[in-house]
Design an enzyme around this catalytic site. Structure first.
Site, PDB file in Angstrom:
ATOM      1  N   ASN A  38       0.855  -1.181   0.000  1.00 23.60           N
ATOM      2  CA  ASN A  38       0.000   0.000   0.000  1.00 23.60           C
ATOM      3  C   ASN A  38       0.897   1.240   0.000  1.00 23.60           C
ATOM      4  OD1 ASN A  38      -1.782   2.048   0.502  1.00 23.60           O
ATOM      5  ND2 ASN A  38      -2.637   1.173   2.375  1.00 23.60           N
TER       6      ASN A  38
ATOM      7  N   ARG B 195      -2.772  -1.979  -3.339  1.00 20.59           N
ATOM      8  CA  ARG B 195      -3.939  -1.163  -3.062  1.00 20.59           C
ATOM      9  C   ARG B 195      -3.936   0.041  -4.012  1.00 20.59           C
ATOM     10  NH1 ARG B 195      -4.678   3.770   0.779  1.00 20.59           N
ATOM     11  NH2 ARG B 195      -6.923   3.969   0.660  1.00 20.59           N
TER      12      ARG B 195
ATOM     13  N   HIS C 205     -12.951   3.423   0.540  1.00 16.66           N
ATOM     14  CA  HIS C 205     -12.951   2.420   1.616  1.00 16.66           C
ATOM     15  C   HIS C 205     -13.653   1.141   1.162  1.00 16.66           C
ATOM     16  CE1 HIS C 205     -12.678   5.507   5.167  1.00 16.66           C
ATOM     17  NE2 HIS C 205     -11.468   5.034   4.870  1.00 16.66           N
TER      18      HIS C 205
ATOM     19  N   HIS D 232     -17.423   2.710   8.670  1.00 19.61           N
ATOM     20  CA  HIS D 232     -15.962   2.667   8.830  1.00 19.61           C
ATOM     21  C   HIS D 232     -15.537   4.030   9.374  1.00 19.61           C
ATOM     22  CE1 HIS D 232     -11.761   1.508   7.471  1.00 19.61           C
ATOM     23  NE2 HIS D 232     -11.659   2.777   7.820  1.00 19.61           N
ATOM     24  N   LEU D 233     -15.260   4.065  10.674  1.00 19.11           N
ATOM     25  CA  LEU D 233     -14.945   5.336  11.326  1.00 19.11           C
ATOM     26  C   LEU D 233     -13.504   5.321  11.804  1.00 19.11           C
ATOM     27  CD1 LEU D 233     -18.216   5.549  13.508  1.00 19.11           C
ATOM     28  CD2 LEU D 233     -17.888   6.300  11.137  1.00 19.11           C
TER      29      LEU D 233
ATOM     30  N   ARG E 102     -10.494  16.293   7.387  1.00 14.41           N
ATOM     31  CA  ARG E 102     -11.312  16.617   6.197  1.00 14.41           C
ATOM     32  C   ARG E 102     -12.678  17.141   6.625  1.00 14.41           C
ATOM     33  NH1 ARG E 102     -10.591  10.874   3.443  1.00 14.41           N
ATOM     34  NH2 ARG E 102      -8.504  10.628   4.287  1.00 14.41           N
TER      35      ARG E 102
ATOM     36  N   GLU F  63      -8.262  -4.701   5.691  1.00 11.20           N
ATOM     37  CA  GLU F  63      -8.174  -4.413   4.255  1.00 11.20           C
ATOM     38  C   GLU F  63      -7.044  -5.204   3.596  1.00 11.20           C
ATOM     39  OE1 GLU F  63      -8.444  -0.349   5.740  1.00 11.20           O
ATOM     40  OE2 GLU F  63      -9.304   0.193   3.809  1.00 11.20           O
TER      41      GLU F  63
END
Ligand code: ADP
Length: 399
Positions: free
Chosen positions: A7, A90, A179, A207-208, A240, A383
């Site tokens: 990744n 990824r 995600h 997904h936090l 963000r 992941e």
């Protein structure tokens, strides 16, 4: 089968080597400060740490140090690189061209290049990692796993924005979602845990983490998701902004004389719970500050909670019937308080969190009361394992 998962970020590279016979991580590591003074590789094998401090001017050099570390006599886990059967990479943005994980072809590379316009930091970095592997391991197959791919099942009514259709047709402006690898993993794992076929499963996957997104999964497929053209839309995140009236942006640009690149930077790096609180982007710091009476830290947490509620409730109405609301990611898996605050208010619809069962971190648990109309769950995401599984499946299919 041994699979290396890579990744790449703009100046970093994370890797894990999986033994797919038992899906175990043999070793994992991180290269930091690629192309910047002070580059280093840190590899973890069990409790042991192996550190290489060498100048690494680009991702090719970083990948070659990763290979050195993997075969290092004392600190490595394999004898030679031929033991690596495939590499899973990824990728962030595959746009509309990529609907699933793919063996690398010219077409896949073209899509990656094309969608660099919407992921200018990520796609080129991901591509550098791929090119380094192609060069250094020319006989090993590479697979690309995309954050956007899982969401390609969204219907037009959830992915189109309310602007002139020509901008979708001519410029590709639409919601793509991110995600996806995590939401896909959560969907598979929840189906397994609930003993349901994936095709019959409806969940809200929350997904936090540092970056956060919520996905409505209908019949095992992404139906709607909170991130958009880029990972900036939706929930308020570490740094963000998430959803904001677009007029606020044009107003600030005009009145504060801010150019588009600077505005993008402000919205991505100086906003979110960090910008609101002025304290931190880390929820542990925010919870601690709020407890001590810091008002802005409390605002930041309250905005986060409110938006998560808004998306969960909205998505439940969108997909009609829901088997489970699933929390994952750093905050979703670990913050007992955030989960309790988010679910507060759902009691009126018969959806009830069990305060005792909620007292868990990570793993896979049902945290709702026995009589709750919808299950509430905590499921740790993975992941990297999802990338390794997809890579194995594609390589085996290709044999
Ligand atoms: P990323 O999006 O970078 O993968 P993670 O999913 O690892 O991030 O989430 C990181 C965030 O998780 C941290 O910024 C922190 O706010 C939050 N977090 C981790 N542990 C806890 C905890 N025990 N309580 C509250 N928040 C936590």
């Amino acid at each position: 089968m041994k699979i290396l998962v890579i990744n790449c970020g703009s100046s970093s590279l994370k890797y894990q080597l999986f033994d797919m016979d038992n899906e175990e991580v043999m070793v994992k590591g991180l290269v930091e400060r690629i192309g910047i003074e002070g580059s280093r590789l840190i590899q973890e094998k069990g409790d042991d740490e192996y550190i290489i401090k060498e100048a690494m001017k680009d991702h090719t050099e970083a990948v070659s140090y990763v290979f050195d570390a993997l075969v290092d006599e004392e600190n490595g886990v394999i004898k030679n690189l031929e033991e690596i059967d495939a590499v899973g990479h990824r990728f962030v943005h595959g746009g509309e061209k990529i609907t699933k994980s793919s063996l690398i072809t010219d077409e896949v590379k073209e899509a990656i290049e094309e969608y660099t316009k919407f992921a200018p930091l990520h796609n080129p970095a991901n591509l550098m990692g791929l090119k380094a592997c192609e060069k250094l391991l020319p006989n090993v197959p590479n697979v690309a796993v995309f954050d956007t791919a899982f969401h390609q099942t969204m219907p037009a009514k959830t992915y189109l924005y309310g602007i002139d259709y020509k901008y979708y047709e001519e410029d590709g402006i639409r919601k793509y979602g991110f995600h996806g690898t995590s939401h896909n993993f959560i969907t598979n794992k929840t189906a397994e845990l609930l003993g349901k076929e994936k095709e019959d499963l409806n969940i809200i996957s929350a997904h936090l983490g540092n970056g956060s997104s919520i996905t409505a999964v209908k019949n095992g497929k992404s139906f709607d998701t909170s991130m958009g053209l880029t990972p900036l839309e939706g929930l308020i995140m570490g740094t963000r902004s998430g959803d904001i009236d677009p007029a606020a942006i044009t107003y600030l640009m005009e009145n504060k004389n801010i150019g588009p690149k600077d505005m993008e930077n402000i919205l991505n790096k100086e906003s979110g719970v960090l910008g609101v609180s002025g304290v931190s982007s880390d929820f542990r710091d925010l919870e601690a500050a709020a407890e001590k009476g810091n008002e802005r830290a409390q605002y930041a947490l309250d905005i986060f909670i409110t938006r998560v509620k808004r998306y969960i409730a909205g998505y439940m109405a969108e997909i009609g019937s829901v088997d489970a609301i699933v929390f994952t990611g750093g905050i979703g898996e670990n913050s007992i308080g955030m989960r309790a605050d988010i679910m507060d208010g759902f009691q009126q619809f018969g959806i009830k969190i069990d305060q005792d069962k909620n007292n868990v971190r990570g793993g896979a648990h049902v945290i709702s009361t026995d009589d709750s109309k919808v299950k509430i769950m905590v499921v740790a995401t993975n992941e990297e394992l999802m990338i390794a599984r997809d890579t194995q499946a594609l390589v085996e299919l290709d044999k």
